[in-house]
Design a protein around this motif. Structure first.
Motif, PDB file in Angstrom:
ATOM      1  N   GLN A 118       0.819  -1.210   0.000  1.00 57.23           N
ATOM      2  CA  GLN A 118       0.000   0.000   0.000  1.00 57.23           C
ATOM      3  C   GLN A 118       0.852   1.257   0.000  1.00 57.23           C
ATOM      4  O   GLN A 118       0.438   2.298  -0.502  1.00 57.23           O
ATOM      5  N   PHE A 119       2.069   1.161   0.525  1.00 50.53           N
ATOM      6  CA  PHE A 119       2.985   2.300   0.484  1.00 50.53           C
ATOM      7  C   PHE A 119       3.299   2.662  -0.964  1.00 50.53           C
ATOM      8  O   PHE A 119       3.282   3.835  -1.350  1.00 50.53           O
ATOM      9  N   ILE A 120       3.559   1.646  -1.788  1.00 49.10           N
ATOM     10  CA  ILE A 120       3.850   1.889  -3.198  1.00 49.10           C
ATOM     11  C   ILE A 120       2.616   2.455  -3.907  1.00 49.10           C
ATOM     12  O   ILE A 120       2.703   3.430  -4.669  1.00 49.10           O
ATOM     13  N   LEU A 121       1.456   1.859  -3.648  1.00 41.14           N
ATOM     14  CA  LEU A 121       0.228   2.298  -4.306  1.00 41.14           C
ATOM     15  C   LEU A 121      -0.107   3.737  -3.945  1.00 41.14           C
ATOM     16  O   LEU A 121      -0.357   4.585  -4.812  1.00 41.14           O
ATOM     17  N   LEU A 122      -0.116   4.032  -2.654  1.00 48.84           N
ATOM     18  CA  LEU A 122      -0.447   5.393  -2.225  1.00 48.84           C
ATOM     19  C   LEU A 122       0.630   6.384  -2.656  1.00 48.84           C
ATOM     20  O   LEU A 122       0.328   7.544  -2.964  1.00 48.84           O
ATOM     21  N   GLY A 123       1.881   5.928  -2.659  1.00 43.62           N
ATOM     22  CA  GLY A 123       2.958   6.807  -3.093  1.00 43.62           C
ATOM     23  C   GLY A 123       2.774   7.240  -4.541  1.00 43.62           C
ATOM     24  O   GLY A 123       2.994   8.411  -4.888  1.00 43.62           O
ATOM     25  N   ARG A 124       2.352   6.332  -5.384  1.00 45.89           N
ATOM     26  CA  ARG A 124       2.139   6.683  -6.790  1.00 45.89           C
ATOM     27  C   ARG A 124       0.938   7.608  -6.948  1.00 45.89           C
ATOM     28  O   ARG A 124       0.935   8.513  -7.798  1.00 45.89           O
ATOM     29  N   LEU A 125      -0.092   7.398  -6.118  1.00 44.95           N
ATOM     30  CA  LEU A 125      -1.220   8.326  -6.146  1.00 44.95           C
ATOM     31  C   LEU A 125      -0.797   9.708  -5.661  1.00 44.95           C
ATOM     32  O   LEU A 125      -1.214  10.723  -6.227  1.00 44.95           O
ATOM     33  N   ARG A 126       0.046   9.721  -4.641  1.00 43.07           N
ATOM     34  CA  ARG A 126       0.490  11.007  -4.094  1.00 43.07           C
ATOM     35  C   ARG A 126       1.352  11.763  -5.099  1.00 43.07           C
ATOM     36  O   ARG A 126       1.314  12.994  -5.159  1.00 43.07           O
ATOM     37  N   MET A 127       2.106  11.047  -5.901  1.00 34.93           N
ATOM     38  CA  MET A 127       2.948  11.694  -6.907  1.00 34.93           C
ATOM     39  C   MET A 127       2.134  12.413  -7.976  1.00 34.93           C
ATOM     40  O   MET A 127       2.659  13.268  -8.692  1.00 34.93           O
ATOM     41  N   ARG A 128       0.861  12.072  -8.107  1.00 32.24           N
ATOM     42  CA  ARG A 128       0.008  12.734  -9.094  1.00 32.24           C
ATOM     43  C   ARG A 128      -0.524  14.065  -8.589  1.00 32.24           C
ATOM     44  O   ARG A 128      -1.070  14.854  -9.383  1.00 32.24           O
ATOM     45  N   GLN A 129      -0.411  14.316  -7.291  1.00 30.04           N
ATOM     46  CA  GLN A 129      -0.860  15.592  -6.755  1.00 30.04           C
ATOM     47  C   GLN A 129       0.055  16.696  -7.291  1.00 30.04           C
ATOM     48  O   GLN A 129       1.284  16.554  -7.251  1.00 30.04           O
ATOM     49  N   PRO A 130      -0.506  17.789  -7.810  1.00 25.44           N
ATOM     50  CA  PRO A 130       0.310  18.805  -8.497  1.00 25.44           C
ATOM     51  C   PRO A 130       1.502  19.312  -7.696  1.00 25.44           C
ATOM     52  O   PRO A 130       2.611  19.443  -8.240  1.00 25.44           O
ATOM     53  N   MET A 141      13.113   4.252  -1.668  1.00 22.13           N
ATOM     54  CA  MET A 141      12.720   4.581  -0.299  1.00 22.13           C
ATOM     55  C   MET A 141      12.129   3.374   0.417  1.00 22.13           C
ATOM     56  O   MET A 141      12.342   3.192   1.617  1.00 22.13           O
ATOM     57  N   LEU A 142      11.364   2.575  -0.314  1.00 21.86           N
ATOM     58  CA  LEU A 142      10.739   1.408   0.301  1.00 21.86           C
ATOM     59  C   LEU A 142      11.800   0.453   0.832  1.00 21.86           C
ATOM     60  O   LEU A 142      11.660  -0.087   1.934  1.00 21.86           O
ATOM     61  N   PHE A 143      12.864   0.252   0.074  1.00 19.57           N
ATOM     62  CA  PHE A 143      13.936  -0.639   0.522  1.00 19.57           C
ATOM     63  C   PHE A 143      14.524  -0.139   1.850  1.00 19.57           C
ATOM     64  O   PHE A 143      14.659  -0.909   2.801  1.00 19.57           O
ATOM     65  N   PHE A 144      14.841   1.140   1.906  1.00 17.31           N
ATOM     66  CA  PHE A 144      15.379   1.700   3.138  1.00 17.31           C
ATOM     67  C   PHE A 144      14.324   1.666   4.249  1.00 17.31           C
ATOM     68  O   PHE A 144      14.629   1.385   5.411  1.00 17.31           O
ATOM     69  N   GLY A 145      13.075   1.961   3.879  1.00 15.44           N
ATOM     70  CA  GLY A 145      12.010   1.984   4.870  1.00 15.44           C
ATOM     71  C   GLY A 145      11.747   0.632   5.499  1.00 15.44           C
ATOM     72  O   GLY A 145      11.499   0.530   6.700  1.00 15.44           O
TER      73      GLY A 145
END
Length: 271
Positions: free
Chosen positions: A32-44, A59-63
């Motif tokens: 869900q981190f990846i999914l939400l992260g990609r959605l967040r990247m679409r925010q202007p 980031m996920l690897f480090f996280g």
């Protein structure tokens, strides 16, 4: 009255390898981190900052390292140091459960600092970016705790419709506290923080809001959870989880004050 179903903690087996529900919940949290992260990247305002999908994967690897190492060390040091000192090999048995959110929180802070040094990004901007993706991951972890029949709640009134007997503890009605924390500290916090972060905010504001809201939510839901231990504070008893949440509340207030008092200074803070 409900009874905890005590499901088999092993979801399925692949030959000699047992795949546990607790591990699958962590896998769902990372997904869900990846999914939400990609959605967040679409925010202007996020897209304008130059975020890329490769950044998210990195980031996920480090996280993951921060969550697992920090969460386990937090469980050992904050909650059960005497037990793990007597059973040191149990420290590595993460598949049995036992992960501290506060330890994982500190682990992620360190992991993101290391990642920022690698890619030359501002630490606070990175924390503001990832903060809205954290609460749902936390909720998955608490569901894993419930499946493992961990973190039983305090004794509840038997007339409470969702009071639940935990057969692995006793025959008393209890609050299903992991589900409370999944709903309040996780889902509710996610909704509020995601809406807050949809608009441009001063540097540190989103991180501060996460720290404040999580600290307050966790302090509240701890009243329904059987404490690992309690300490005296200002003439009252508070649980270990509440004690660890107080610094998060104070930090959140401080970050929000700094962010909104002088946004330019906040953006220039090192990290």
């Amino acid at each position: 009255m409900l009874t905890h179903p005590l499901p088999d903690p092993i979801a399925f087996s692949l030959g000699p390898l047992d795949i546990r529900w607790y591990g699958l919940m962590y896998l769902a949290a990372f997904a869900q981190f990846i999914l939400l992260g990609r959605l967040r990247m679409r925010q202007p305002h996020i897209a304008a900052a130059g975020w890329k999908k490769e950044d998210l994967d990195d980031m996920l690897f480090f996280g993951v390292l921060g969550v697992v190492l920090g969460g386990r060390l937090g469980e050992v040091l904050f909650y059960h140091p005497a037990y793990y000192l007597s059973h040191p090999l149990e420290i590595f048995a993460v598949w049995k459960g036992g992960m501290s959110f506060h330890g994982g929180f500190l682990g992620v802070l360190v992991a993101m600092w290391l990642w920022c040094r690698k890619v030359h990004r501002n630490w606070w901007e990175v924390l503001d970016f990832i903060a809205p993706m954290v609460p749902l991951g936390y909720a998955f972890g608490r569901i894993g705790n419930f499946i493992n029949a961990e973190l039983p709640g305090r004794v509840a009134d038997a007339t409470l419709p969702w009071a639940m007997i935990w057969p692995n503890v006793d025959n008393l009605p209890r609050h299903p506290s992991p589900l409370y924390q999944a709903a309040v500290d996780g889902v509710l916090l996610f909704v509020i923080l995601w809406l807050f972060a949809r608009k441009p905010r001063p540097t540190m504001a989103v991180s501060g809001m996460f720290s404040l809201l999580y600290g307050c939510a966790r302090f509240f839901t701890e009243y329904f959870r059987t404490p690992d231990y309690e300490v005296g504070f200002a003439g009252m008893s508070i649980s270990a989880g509440q004690m660890l949440s107080l610094p998060m509340i104070a930090l959140g207030i401080l970050l929000l004050v700094l962010a909104y008092r002088n946004p330019r200074s906040a953006a220039a803070m090192p990290g």
